[in-house]
Design a protein around this motif. Structure first.
Motif, short mmCIF file in Angstrom:
data_model
loop_
_atom_site.label_atom_id
_atom_site.label_comp_id
_atom_site.label_asym_id
_atom_site.label_seq_id
_atom_site.Cartn_x
_atom_site.Cartn_y
_atom_site.Cartn_z
N CYS A 6 -17.92 102.53 -49.56
CA CYS A 6 -18.49 101.20 -49.30
C CYS A 6 -19.38 100.70 -50.43
N CYS B 222 -18.58 98.20 -53.37
CA CYS B 222 -18.74 96.74 -53.23
C CYS B 222 -20.10 96.37 -52.64
N HIS B 223 -20.56 97.16 -51.66
CA HIS B 223 -21.77 96.76 -50.93
C HIS B 223 -23.05 97.07 -51.69
N ALA C 253 -17.66 90.37 -54.59
CA ALA C 253 -16.78 89.46 -53.83
C ALA C 253 -17.39 88.98 -52.52
N ARG D 120 -24.16 89.22 -39.10
CA ARG D 120 -23.00 90.10 -38.87
C ARG D 120 -23.30 91.09 -37.75
N LYS E 250 -22.60 90.27 -34.08
CA LYS E 250 -21.26 90.43 -33.51
C LYS E 250 -21.13 91.75 -32.77
N SER F 240 -13.69 95.26 -38.14
CA SER F 240 -13.48 94.52 -39.40
C SER F 240 -13.19 95.48 -40.55
N VAL F 241 -13.92 96.60 -40.57
CA VAL F 241 -13.73 97.55 -41.67
C VAL F 241 -12.36 98.21 -41.54
N LYS G 12 -11.27 92.88 -44.08
CA LYS G 12 -11.74 91.50 -43.85
C LYS G 12 -11.96 90.84 -45.21
N MET H 106 -12.37 92.72 -48.42
CA MET H 106 -12.54 94.16 -48.10
C MET H 106 -11.22 94.75 -47.65
C1 HEC Z 1 -13.44 96.50 -52.18
C2 HEC Z 1 -14.77 96.09 -51.76
C3 HEC Z 1 -15.33 96.61 -50.44
C4 HEC Z 1 -15.41 97.91 -50.01
C5 HEC Z 1 -14.96 99.17 -50.72
C6 HEC Z 1 -16.06 97.87 -48.70
N1 HEC Z 1 -16.35 96.59 -48.36
FE1 HEC Z 1 -17.20 95.95 -46.62
N2 HEC Z 1 -17.02 94.03 -47.22
C7 HEC Z 1 -16.53 93.60 -48.44
C8 HEC Z 1 -16.53 92.15 -48.49
C9 HEC Z 1 -16.08 91.28 -49.65
C10 HEC Z 1 -17.04 91.72 -47.23
C11 HEC Z 1 -17.21 90.28 -46.74
C12 HEC Z 1 -15.94 89.90 -46.01
C13 HEC Z 1 -15.97 88.51 -45.44
O1 HEC Z 1 -16.85 88.22 -44.61
O2 HEC Z 1 -15.09 87.74 -45.83
C14 HEC Z 1 -17.34 92.92 -46.46
C15 HEC Z 1 -17.84 92.91 -45.17
C16 HEC Z 1 -18.18 94.04 -44.46
C17 HEC Z 1 -18.73 94.04 -43.12
C18 HEC Z 1 -18.97 92.81 -42.24
C19 HEC Z 1 -17.70 92.52 -41.50
C20 HEC Z 1 -17.83 91.34 -40.57
O3 HEC Z 1 -17.04 91.30 -39.60
O4 HEC Z 1 -18.68 90.47 -40.77
C21 HEC Z 1 -18.93 95.33 -42.76
C22 HEC Z 1 -19.48 95.85 -41.43
C23 HEC Z 1 -18.52 96.15 -43.88
N3 HEC Z 1 -18.06 95.33 -44.88
C24 HEC Z 1 -18.59 97.52 -43.90
C25 HEC Z 1 -18.04 98.32 -44.88
C26 HEC Z 1 -18.01 99.77 -44.82
C27 HEC Z 1 -18.60 100.60 -43.70
C28 HEC Z 1 -17.39 100.19 -45.97
C29 HEC Z 1 -17.10 101.63 -46.39
C30 HEC Z 1 -16.39 102.48 -45.46
C31 HEC Z 1 -17.01 99.00 -46.72
N4 HEC Z 1 -17.42 97.89 -46.03
C32 HEC Z 1 -16.32 99.01 -47.94
C33 HEC Z 1 -16.07 94.41 -49.46
C34 HEC Z 1 -15.94 95.78 -49.40
#
Ligand code: HEC
Length: 96
Positions: free
Chosen positions: A30, A33-34, A39, A53, A56, A64-65, A69, A72
């Motif tokens: 995670c 990106c986070h 992006a 968020r 929800k 979502s994960v 989403k 992501m």
């Molecule tokens: C390749 C990049 C990337 C990776 C790796 C990534 N994320 Fe994300 N994540 C994003 C982006 C971009 C968003 C915003 C998506 C949107 O709202 O359009 C997001 C949104 C989220 C959200 C909010 C979803 C929602 O419904 O609002 C959660 C929770 C989340 N990520 C958890 C995780 C977790 C846990 C991991 C690791 C297991 C992870 N992400 C790995 C890019 C990433």
């Protein structure tokens, strides 16, 4: 009493180890990106980004994960993560 103390120590050691594991998993998956908000990803510790968020509910966020989403990818790059791992990772990011 001695047995109880040993048990408490064992439990707290396990908890510390898993918090460290969580940090490592975050960095390898995670965090890619986070950490910096790639992006439009909600950044770790950015309460204003996480609050709407979290409203929800954690199950919806885990969903979502798992299915992906926006920018992501499905599973958020963590091929071995289970539901509990996603829950822990989301709390970790939102609570820093
Ligand atoms: C390749 C990049 C990337 C990776 C790796 C990534 N994320 Fe994300 N994540 C994003 C982006 C971009 C968003 C915003 C998506 C949107 O709202 O359009 C997001 C949104 C989220 C959200 C909010 C979803 C929602 O419904 O609002 C959660 C929770 C989340 N990520 C958890 C995780 C977790 C846990 C991991 C690791 C297991 C992870 N992400 C790995 C890019 C990433």
């Amino acid at each position: 009493m001695k047995i109880l103390c040993a048990w408490i120590i064992a439990v707290s050691v396990t908890l510390t180890a898993s918090a460290q594991e969580l940090g490592k998993t975050f960095q390898k998956t995670c965090g890619f990106c986070h950490q910096s908000g790639v992006a439009g990803a909600p950044k770790i510790g950015d309460k204003a980004a996480w609050e709407p968020r979290l409203k929800k509910g954690i199950p919806a966020l885990v969903e979502s994960v798992v299915s992906g989403k926006g920018a992501m990818p499905p599973k958020g790059l963590c091929a071995t993560c289970k539901t509990e791992d996603y829950r822990a990772l989301i709390n970790y990011m939102a609570a820093q």
